[in-house]
Design a protein around this motif. Structure first.
Motif, mmCIF file in Angstrom:
data_model
loop_
_atom_site.group_PDB
_atom_site.id
_atom_site.type_symbol
_atom_site.label_atom_id
_atom_site.label_comp_id
_atom_site.label_asym_id
_atom_site.label_seq_id
_atom_site.Cartn_x
_atom_site.Cartn_y
_atom_site.Cartn_z
ATOM 1 N N UNK A 159 67.522 53.255 -13.200
ATOM 2 C CA UNK A 159 66.700 52.078 -12.929
ATOM 3 C C UNK A 159 65.485 52.421 -12.089
ATOM 4 N N UNK A 160 64.499 51.571 -12.140
ATOM 5 C CA UNK A 160 63.256 51.769 -11.387
ATOM 6 C C UNK A 160 63.568 51.927 -9.899
ATOM 7 N N UNK A 161 62.967 52.926 -9.262
ATOM 8 C CA UNK A 161 63.222 53.181 -7.843
ATOM 9 C C UNK A 161 62.305 52.390 -6.924
ATOM 10 N N UNK A 162 61.324 51.695 -7.487
ATOM 11 C CA UNK A 162 60.387 50.935 -6.674
ATOM 12 C C UNK A 162 61.132 49.880 -5.853
ATOM 13 N N UNK A 163 60.966 49.937 -4.528
ATOM 14 C CA UNK A 163 61.629 48.974 -3.646
ATOM 15 C C UNK A 163 63.040 49.365 -3.252
ATOM 16 N N UNK A 164 63.556 50.476 -3.779
ATOM 17 C CA UNK A 164 64.912 50.912 -3.432
ATOM 18 C C UNK A 164 64.882 51.685 -2.107
ATOM 19 N N UNK A 165 66.058 51.819 -1.509
ATOM 20 C CA UNK A 165 66.198 52.562 -0.260
ATOM 21 C C UNK A 165 67.129 53.751 -0.501
ATOM 22 N N UNK A 166 66.660 54.937 -0.128
ATOM 23 C CA UNK A 166 67.438 56.164 -0.314
ATOM 24 C C UNK A 166 67.673 56.804 1.054
ATOM 25 N N UNK A 167 68.921 56.872 1.467
ATOM 26 C CA UNK A 167 69.258 57.560 2.713
ATOM 27 C C UNK A 167 69.346 59.053 2.439
ATOM 28 N N UNK A 168 68.747 59.840 3.297
ATOM 29 C CA UNK A 168 68.787 61.294 3.162
ATOM 30 C C UNK A 168 69.626 61.848 4.310
ATOM 31 N N UNK A 169 70.906 62.041 4.040
ATOM 32 C CA UNK A 169 71.866 62.533 5.021
ATOM 33 C C UNK A 169 71.814 64.062 4.997
ATOM 34 N N UNK A 170 71.323 64.668 6.082
ATOM 35 C CA UNK A 170 71.074 66.101 6.022
ATOM 36 C C UNK A 170 71.469 66.812 7.311
ATOM 37 N N UNK A 196 65.605 59.289 6.448
ATOM 38 C CA UNK A 196 66.271 60.515 6.887
ATOM 39 C C UNK A 196 67.320 60.226 7.964
ATOM 40 N N UNK A 197 68.511 60.791 7.773
ATOM 41 C CA UNK A 197 69.588 60.640 8.755
ATOM 42 C C UNK A 197 70.131 62.036 9.055
ATOM 43 N N UNK A 198 69.721 62.633 10.179
ATOM 44 C CA UNK A 198 70.173 63.988 10.491
ATOM 45 C C UNK A 198 71.599 64.023 11.041
ATOM 46 N N UNK A 199 72.263 65.132 10.769
ATOM 47 C CA UNK A 199 73.608 65.382 11.299
ATOM 48 C C UNK A 199 73.543 66.688 12.083
ATOM 49 N N UNK A 200 73.751 66.618 13.380
ATOM 50 C CA UNK A 200 73.715 67.817 14.217
ATOM 51 C C UNK A 200 74.905 68.720 13.951
ATOM 52 N N UNK A 201 74.758 69.985 14.313
ATOM 53 C CA UNK A 201 75.848 70.940 14.083
ATOM 54 C C UNK A 201 77.131 70.515 14.789
ATOM 55 N N UNK A 202 76.995 69.834 15.942
ATOM 56 C CA UNK A 202 78.183 69.406 16.685
ATOM 57 C C UNK A 202 78.741 68.084 16.166
ATOM 58 N N UNK A 203 78.025 67.450 15.229
ATOM 59 C CA UNK A 203 78.459 66.155 14.690
ATOM 60 C C UNK A 203 79.054 66.254 13.295
#
Length: 432
Positions: A159-170, A196-203
């Motif tokens: 489906x069209x991605x316009x207006x969608x939200x994509x979380x980037x868990x990295x 963007x949602x970062x994950x620290x090495x200790x997390x």
């Protein structure tokens, strides 16, 4: 004696090319990580790599009649230890296999001086695709920007991605940040919000804060650039928070069978883009089973050997083996040098026919390299967890390189300028 056919090369080279010199070994050390926070992924990858070369040694006497020494230097995925390992093995090494984007970035400037190629299959610094700038670095058969492109293509197919939200868990590490330039570019072009949602090495094993944010933001997709324990933690949290697994997509290092077995059927629908696939019926896997595993020469077990990461290790060593053969044939010698191996890495042509000849049926897509193209851009399959195993959930996909070719050139030149003087391959045209 410069050129050989592939079928004749092993026989001719196996004779040692005369009596004056007897071939000793091909030293291809691996900067392994069987310990540390990423060991769960490192062990099957290292086992697959080692077992392929053991199989060649047992079946063929090595490559071109020369045994392969794939000794490991343990890094624990530590950048500091990785650099120590590099310095320890480099004097006799044909290749550097860093196994970490952090280690790759530290070793990269050394390659111009030491003239030892880096082989970083599917990882490392994405602009290494530009062989005119990064003469000694290779990340074939596909790079992180290829992966990002294919993942976005998959989401767009639904489906069209316009207006969608994509979380980037990295992972909050150089590896985890690699795809951000292309994802940010595509978000702007296609109209989706990138979170963007970062994950620290200790997390890595306790991501409650990150998944609380995901629950609050309710993204349409979660794209995961995870590694080791982070992946298992994320998949477990996704199930716990009842995130729709069919909208959860990982890079190829986030498609490890053992992580999904933790949640079993609850993980059904989770996807991972991949440039490799475990085909137990492939001839190479049968040879490894008979000559290595059944012979007690392997550290693997049946569950691991059937998985994505073990077979990916096999594919990685097969790619390196093909580069060695290619160089042997070009230079007419069994004991090639590191610069000669670089030529071999630049001239791989993994056609469907050659993949079949190597017994890798269905395990890796076709690709080729050149002096300008050090990635190959093989494409990949979207794999899906069916509750018990990963299956192919798509035909072969290919990245849209037009999305980032200019970005590769731009970032490569930025790197060269900031590390000046940086030698480039003036003889190689960017169109080669």
């Amino acid at each position: 004696m410069k050129h050989f056919t592939k079928t004749a090369a092993a026989a001719v080279l196996g004779l040692g090319l005369g009596t004056a010199a007897v071939a000793q070994e091909l030293y291809v050390p691996n900067l392994a990580y069987r310990t540390g926070p990423f060991a769960a992924t490192g062990i099957p990858l290292m086992n697959g790599q080692a077992d392929y070369f053991t199989m060649l040694n047992e079946r063929d006497g090595g490559i071109g009649g020369v045994p392969v020494n794939a000794a490991e230097c343990e890094t624990g995925y530590s950048t500091e230890k990785g650099v120590e390992c590099y310095e320890k093995v480099k004097s006799d090494a044909l290749v550097t296999q860093p196994w970490s984007t952090g280690i790759t970035l530290q070793v990269l400037p050394k390659t111009n001086v030491d003239e030892i190629p880096i082989l970083a299959p599917g990882y490392g610094f994405s602009p290494m695709a530009d062989g005119t700038v990064f003469q000694w670095a290779f990340n074939m058969p596909a790079g992180y920007w290829d992966a990002a492109s294919m993942i976005v293509q998959h989401m767009e197919s639904e489906g069209d991605l316009d207006g969608k939200k994509v979380a980037f868990l990295h992972l909050d590490h150089p590896f985890g940040k690699e795809p951000l330039p292309i994802l940010e570019k595509l978000a702007g072009e296609k109209g989706f919000e990138l979170l963007p949602i970062p994950v620290g090495l200790k997390e890595m094993q306790n991501q409650s804060a990150q998944w609380l944010q995901i629950r609050r933001e309710r993204p349409d997709y979660v794209v995961m650039w995870g590694w080791g324990a982070m992946n298992a933690g994320a998949i477990t949290e996704a199930v716990k928070t009842k995130y729709p697994m069919e909208n959860f997509i990982g890079v190829w290092w986030a498609g490890h069978d053992a992580d999904l077995r933790l949640v079993g059927e609850d993980g059904a629908g989770y996807k991972s883009i991949s440039w490799s696939f475990p085909n137990a019926d492939a001839p190479v896997m049968r040879d490894i089973q008979e000559l290595v595993i059944d012979a007690g020469l392997s550290e693997t077990n049946p569950e691991e050997a059937s998985g994505v990461f073990y077979s990916r290790g096999v594919v990685i060593s097969a790619i390196l083996g093909e580069a060695i053969r290619t160089a042997q044939e070009e230079y007419g010698t069994a004991e090639i040098s590191a610069p000669q191996l670089r030529w071999g890495l630049e001239n791989i042509n993994m056609t469907e026919e050659r993949i079949t000849e190597l017994g890798l049926d269905g395990m890796v897509p076709p690709f080729s390299t050149s002096c300008a193209n050090h990635t190959g851009h093989s494409g990949g399959w979207m794999l899906e967890w069916d509750g018990e195993k990963f299956i192919k959930a798509s035909d072969l996909m290919t990245a849209n390189q037009d999305d980032y070719q200019d970005l590769i050139a731009e970032k490569a030149q930025e790197y060269a300028s900031s590390n000046a003087p940086w030698p480039t391959n003036e003889e190689c045209s960017a169109t080669n």
